[in-house]
Design an enzyme around this catalytic site. Structure first.
Site, PDB file in Angstrom:
ATOM      1  N   HIS A   9       0.816  -1.219   0.000  1.00  9.17           N
ATOM      2  CA  HIS A   9       0.000   0.000   0.000  1.00  9.17           C
ATOM      3  C   HIS A   9       0.848   1.267   0.000  1.00  9.17           C
ATOM      4  O   HIS A   9       0.471   2.263  -0.614  1.00  9.17           O
ATOM      5  CB  HIS A   9      -0.939  -0.014   1.216  1.00  9.17           C
ATOM      6  CG  HIS A   9      -0.215  -0.205   2.517  1.00  9.17           C
ATOM      7  ND1 HIS A   9       0.329  -1.427   2.880  1.00  9.17           N
ATOM      8  CD2 HIS A   9       0.088   0.650   3.519  1.00  9.17           C
ATOM      9  CE1 HIS A   9       0.914  -1.304   4.060  1.00  9.17           C
ATOM     10  NE2 HIS A   9       0.792  -0.049   4.466  1.00  9.17           N
ATOM     11  N   CYS A  65       8.073  -0.489  -1.488  1.00  9.74           N
ATOM     12  CA  CYS A  65       7.252  -0.362  -0.283  1.00  9.74           C
ATOM     13  C   CYS A  65       7.671   0.953   0.361  1.00  9.74           C
ATOM     14  O   CYS A  65       8.346   1.757  -0.288  1.00  9.74           O
ATOM     15  CB  CYS A  65       7.422  -1.577   0.637  1.00  9.74           C
ATOM     16  SG  CYS A  65       9.051  -1.792   1.372  1.00  9.74           S
ATOM     17  N   GLY A  66       7.278   1.201   1.604  1.00  9.07           N
ATOM     18  CA  GLY A  66       7.572   2.505   2.203  1.00  9.07           C
ATOM     19  C   GLY A  66       9.053   2.833   2.210  1.00  9.07           C
ATOM     20  O   GLY A  66       9.490   3.829   1.641  1.00  9.07           O
ATOM     21  N   THR A  67       9.847   1.984   2.840  1.00 12.28           N
ATOM     22  CA  THR A  67      11.299   2.190   2.882  1.00 12.28           C
ATOM     23  C   THR A  67      12.018   1.465   1.752  1.00 12.28           C
ATOM     24  O   THR A  67      13.192   1.738   1.491  1.00 12.28           O
ATOM     25  CB  THR A  67      11.881   1.632   4.194  1.00 12.28           C
ATOM     26  OG1 THR A  67      11.600   0.221   4.235  1.00 12.28           O
ATOM     27  CG2 THR A  67      11.297   2.326   5.402  1.00 12.28           C
ATOM     28  N   GLY A  68      11.374   0.496   1.157  1.00 10.86           N
ATOM     29  CA  GLY A  68      12.010  -0.382   0.182  1.00 10.86           C
ATOM     30  C   GLY A  68      12.648  -1.593   0.833  1.00 10.86           C
ATOM     31  O   GLY A  68      12.896  -2.610   0.182  1.00 10.86           O
ATOM     32  N   GLY A  70      11.640  -3.846   3.359  1.00  9.53           N
ATOM     33  CA  GLY A  70      10.891  -5.085   3.564  1.00  9.53           C
ATOM     34  C   GLY A  70      10.715  -5.873   2.282  1.00  9.53           C
ATOM     35  O   GLY A  70      10.991  -7.082   2.223  1.00  9.53           O
ATOM     36  N   HIS A  98      27.571  -3.413 -11.783  1.00  6.09           N
ATOM     37  CA  HIS A  98      28.428  -4.181 -10.875  1.00  6.09           C
ATOM     38  C   HIS A  98      27.733  -5.406 -10.283  1.00  6.09           C
ATOM     39  O   HIS A  98      28.396  -6.403 -10.002  1.00  6.09           O
ATOM     40  CB  HIS A  98      28.907  -3.297  -9.713  1.00  6.09           C
ATOM     41  CG  HIS A  98      29.900  -2.255 -10.141  1.00  6.09           C
ATOM     42  ND1 HIS A  98      30.623  -1.505  -9.243  1.00  6.09           N
ATOM     43  CD2 HIS A  98      30.282  -1.836 -11.378  1.00  6.09           C
ATOM     44  CE1 HIS A  98      31.407  -0.660  -9.900  1.00  6.09           C
ATOM     45  NE2 HIS A  98      31.211  -0.834 -11.202  1.00  6.09           N
ATOM     46  N   ASN A  99      26.428  -5.315 -10.053  1.00  6.63           N
ATOM     47  CA  ASN A  99      25.723  -6.399  -9.332  1.00  6.63           C
ATOM     48  C   ASN A  99      24.805  -7.212 -10.224  1.00  6.63           C
ATOM     49  O   ASN A  99      24.194  -8.174  -9.747  1.00  6.63           O
ATOM     50  CB  ASN A  99      24.899  -5.819  -8.167  1.00  6.63           C
ATOM     51  CG  ASN A  99      25.678  -4.823  -7.322  1.00  6.63           C
ATOM     52  OD1 ASN A  99      25.286  -3.663  -7.197  1.00  6.63           O
ATOM     53  ND2 ASN A  99      26.782  -5.236  -6.756  1.00  6.63           N
ATOM     54  N   ARG A 132      35.501  -8.423 -13.760  1.00  9.56           N
ATOM     55  CA  ARG A 132      35.759  -8.752 -12.341  1.00  9.56           C
ATOM     56  C   ARG A 132      34.458  -8.903 -11.550  1.00  9.56           C
ATOM     57  O   ARG A 132      34.433  -9.598 -10.529  1.00  9.56           O
ATOM     58  CB  ARG A 132      36.658  -7.697 -11.702  1.00  9.56           C
ATOM     59  CG  ARG A 132      36.006  -6.346 -11.483  1.00  9.56           C
ATOM     60  CD  ARG A 132      37.014  -5.309 -10.994  1.00  9.56           C
ATOM     61  NE  ARG A 132      36.396  -4.072 -10.565  1.00  9.56           N
ATOM     62  CZ  ARG A 132      35.975  -3.105 -11.370  1.00  9.56           C
ATOM     63  NH1 ARG A 132      36.088  -3.245 -12.677  1.00  9.56           N
ATOM     64  NH2 ARG A 132      35.461  -1.997 -10.891  1.00  9.56           N
TER      65      ARG A 132
HETATM   66  C1  RB5 Z   1       4.237  -0.203   5.691  1.00  6.63           C
HETATM   67  O1  RB5 Z   1       3.755   0.637   6.673  1.00  6.63           O
HETATM   68  C2  RB5 Z   1       5.752  -0.285   5.741  1.00  6.63           C
HETATM   69  O2  RB5 Z   1       6.170  -0.939   6.893  1.00  6.63           O
HETATM   70  C3  RB5 Z   1       6.282  -0.975   4.508  1.00  6.63           C
HETATM   71  O3  RB5 Z   1       5.840  -0.311   3.375  1.00  6.63           O
HETATM   72  C4  RB5 Z   1       7.795  -1.026   4.385  1.00  6.63           C
HETATM   73  O4  RB5 Z   1       8.378   0.221   4.595  1.00  6.63           O
HETATM   74  C5  RB5 Z   1       8.463  -2.112   5.120  1.00  6.63           C
HETATM   75  O5  RB5 Z   1       9.670  -2.356   4.984  1.00  6.63           O
END
Ligand code: RB5
Length: 143
Positions: A9, A65-68, A70, A98-99, A132
């Site tokens: 979401h 996701c929010g932070t990327g 998870g 590189h990856n 490499r």
């Molecule tokens: C959702 O609230 C948040 O936890 C999810 O998007 C993400 O950031 C998790 O790593």
């Protein structure tokens, strides 16, 4: 080119923007959801995108996701996946060079839509350098 895309979401609105951007460029986008801003669990979207990339149904995956973090951790549980969390285009380029990253992961709550589009543009057009880096990437998959 074909791309699998997915988000929870927190990444939903950015996913819509990136899907439209890619489709306007004539790229086929297979959308694995989520399809609303209702709260969901990011692994439920990481796994189908990762499986599609592993099966080579698509050239690349894009997830957010929010932070990327998870969704990136979940995708990297798949043996054939090298998902790279990127927050600017230089990092996106290096993740390919590189990856040999095959999934671009974006932190939807911490990146502008302009920077996210730059990451996508850079990621999909950059080739793996090999050399490499080949042996280093092989040591990941050999483990
Ligand atoms: C959702 O609230 C948040 O936890 C999810 O998007 C993400 O950031 C998790 O790593």
């Amino acid at each position: 080119m074909k791309i699998a895309i997915g988000s929870d979401h927190a990444g939903f609105s950015l996913k819509v923007i990136l899907k439209n951007y890619l489709e306007e460029k004539g790229i086929q986008v297979n959308d694995f959801g989520t399809f609303t801003e209702e709260s969901v669990d990011y692994p439920d979207f990481a796994h189908p995108v990762a499986e599609s990339v592993e099966k080579k149904e698509v050239d690349f995956g894009i997830i957010m996701c929010g932070t990327g973090n998870g969704i990136n951790i979940a995708a990297n549980k798949h043996k054939g996946i090298r998902a790279a969390l990127c927050w600017n285009s230089d990092i996106a380029i290096l993740s390919r060079q590189h990856n040999d990253a095959n999934i671009l992961t974006l932190p939807a709550r911490f990146i502008s839509k302009e920077e996210a589009i730059k990451c996508v543009e850079s990621f999909i057009k950059t080739l793996f350098e090999g050399g490499r880096h080949y042996g280093r990437v092989k040591k990941i998959s050999d483990f």
